[in-house]
Design a protein around this motif. Sequence first.
Motif, PDB file in Angstrom:
ATOM      1  N   THR A  39      -8.295 -33.048  -5.568  1.00 52.00           N
ATOM      2  CA  THR A  39      -7.166 -33.636  -6.304  1.00 52.00           C
ATOM      3  C   THR A  39      -6.174 -32.561  -6.717  1.00 52.00           C
ATOM      4  N   VAL A  40      -6.692 -31.445  -7.213  1.00 51.35           N
ATOM      5  CA  VAL A  40      -5.814 -30.331  -7.610  1.00 51.35           C
ATOM      6  C   VAL A  40      -5.030 -29.814  -6.416  1.00 51.35           C
ATOM      7  N   PHE A  41      -5.710 -29.730  -5.263  1.00 54.73           N
ATOM      8  CA  PHE A  41      -5.054 -29.241  -4.050  1.00 54.73           C
ATOM      9  C   PHE A  41      -3.902 -30.165  -3.640  1.00 54.73           C
ATOM     10  N   LEU A  42      -4.133 -31.476  -3.692  1.00 58.10           N
ATOM     11  CA  LEU A  42      -3.100 -32.438  -3.307  1.00 58.10           C
ATOM     12  C   LEU A  42      -1.940 -32.434  -4.307  1.00 58.10           C
TER      13      LEU A  42
ATOM     14  N   GLN B 210       3.678 -31.106  -5.562  1.00 57.71           N
ATOM     15  CA  GLN B 210       4.660 -30.356  -6.346  1.00 57.71           C
ATOM     16  C   GLN B 210       5.486 -29.427  -5.466  1.00 57.71           C
ATOM     17  N   LYS B 211       4.854 -28.866  -4.445  1.00 59.31           N
ATOM     18  CA  LYS B 211       5.581 -28.005  -3.519  1.00 59.31           C
ATOM     19  C   LYS B 211       6.559 -28.804  -2.668  1.00 59.31           C
TER      20      LYS B 211
ATOM     21  N   ASP C  99       3.024 -38.286   1.239  1.00 62.04           N
ATOM     22  CA  ASP C  99       2.096 -39.417   1.379  1.00 62.04           C
ATOM     23  C   ASP C  99       0.627 -39.033   1.225  1.00 62.04           C
ATOM     24  N   GLY C 100       0.378 -37.809   0.773  1.00 65.60           N
ATOM     25  CA  GLY C 100      -0.991 -37.354   0.611  1.00 65.60           C
ATOM     26  C   GLY C 100      -1.501 -36.544   1.781  1.00 65.60           C
TER      27      GLY C 100
ATOM     28  N   PRO D 292      -1.414 -32.235   9.108  1.00 66.78           N
ATOM     29  CA  PRO D 292      -2.058 -31.435   8.045  1.00 66.78           C
ATOM     30  C   PRO D 292      -3.255 -30.650   8.561  1.00 66.78           C
ATOM     31  N   TYR D 293      -3.281 -29.386   8.230  1.00 68.38           N
ATOM     32  CA  TYR D 293      -4.352 -28.503   8.695  1.00 68.38           C
ATOM     33  C   TYR D 293      -5.660 -28.756   7.966  1.00 68.38           C
ATOM     34  N   TYR D 294      -5.584 -29.372   6.801  1.00 62.98           N
ATOM     35  CA  TYR D 294      -6.785 -29.546   5.972  1.00 62.98           C
ATOM     36  C   TYR D 294      -7.519 -30.856   6.253  1.00 62.98           C
ATOM     37  N   VAL D 295      -7.040 -31.642   7.179  1.00 61.75           N
ATOM     38  CA  VAL D 295      -7.727 -32.879   7.559  1.00 61.75           C
ATOM     39  C   VAL D 295      -8.621 -32.592   8.748  1.00 61.75           C
TER      40      VAL D 295
END
Length: 351
Positions: A14-17, A22-23, A42-43, A61-64
Amino acid sequence: MPETAVSREPDPNTVFLIKLQQKCLPNATAKLATNSCPKYFDGWACWEETLPNTTAFAACPYYVVGFDPTRKAFKECLPDGTWYRHPETGRQWANYTGCVDVDDLEFRELINSMYIVGYSVSLAALLTSLLIFFTFKTLRCTRIAIHVHLFLSLALNNFAWIIWYKFVVQDLSVVKQNGIYCRCLHVLLQFFMVANYMWMFCEGLHLHMALVVVFVNDVYAMRWFYAIGWGLPAVLTGLYVSWRSYSRDTEQCWMHESHSQWVLAVPVFASILTSLLFLMNVMRVLLTKLHRNSANPAPIGVRKAVRAALILVPLFGIHYILIPYRPTHKTTVEAVYQILSAILVSTQVSR
């Protein structure tokens, strides 16, 4: 007594998203054009402000897990200046289907299947060998005891890899959740891997001692072999876990490479190098004893053991020598490398 509030740490995902949002939206109210689709997060991706009747593109997204960050997703900005909404859900919708390289995914699944089949064949061969060793009492000596522990470590390693490829690699939900189960399985894999090489080192050490030292206390020697074969891997794996737990490489079941793996790689490489040095010295001694002018020719059993070592040392070390070389991703060379690695690594015992 008043109840004390329990402070909970925020979920890291959650903090990462929130940071990504914010960015993406430092000033959400600002718009360059009055009738354009607004900037939107959109997350998964940050969508820039887009003119009406235009298709917007964003990097996947690289984190998916399973997404290729070099590919693009797209989102439609309608003529009225609003983002396209899915007809079934009524929510804003972007097309991320192109983020998955289907051909590459099918190839990876083929490689995983090859590993599972190869490890299964090797596991069957190892269990058969262990059954023979335990059945016949005449096969009870220090040399056979080392064989048994080497085969046992290989069997446990193969069984763990089968579980890893079957229930972790092929299940993206498990990788994404990054639960304690898959991380513990990863740690066991590292332990068994190091144990394999340490017992292979014990094979070379015992052969070297049989030729060079000659008179060896087998009971005392086996204690050292136990310490090297099982104790040392446990210590090294503990150091690896401690280092990696406090590093940033703690996501996705620890399946990605990390600098902390040097704790395991250096001792393994040292054991292979030392085994090769043992083998060279054994060959030197053997050739000296087999010289036609020598009065003490080597026993036939020792010569057979040396021939076995000549086969085992390169066979059990060849795949680790190949691993540091990584061809460019999604090339013909990389495909050949993956296929050969799957065959050599998973079927090394059954050969």
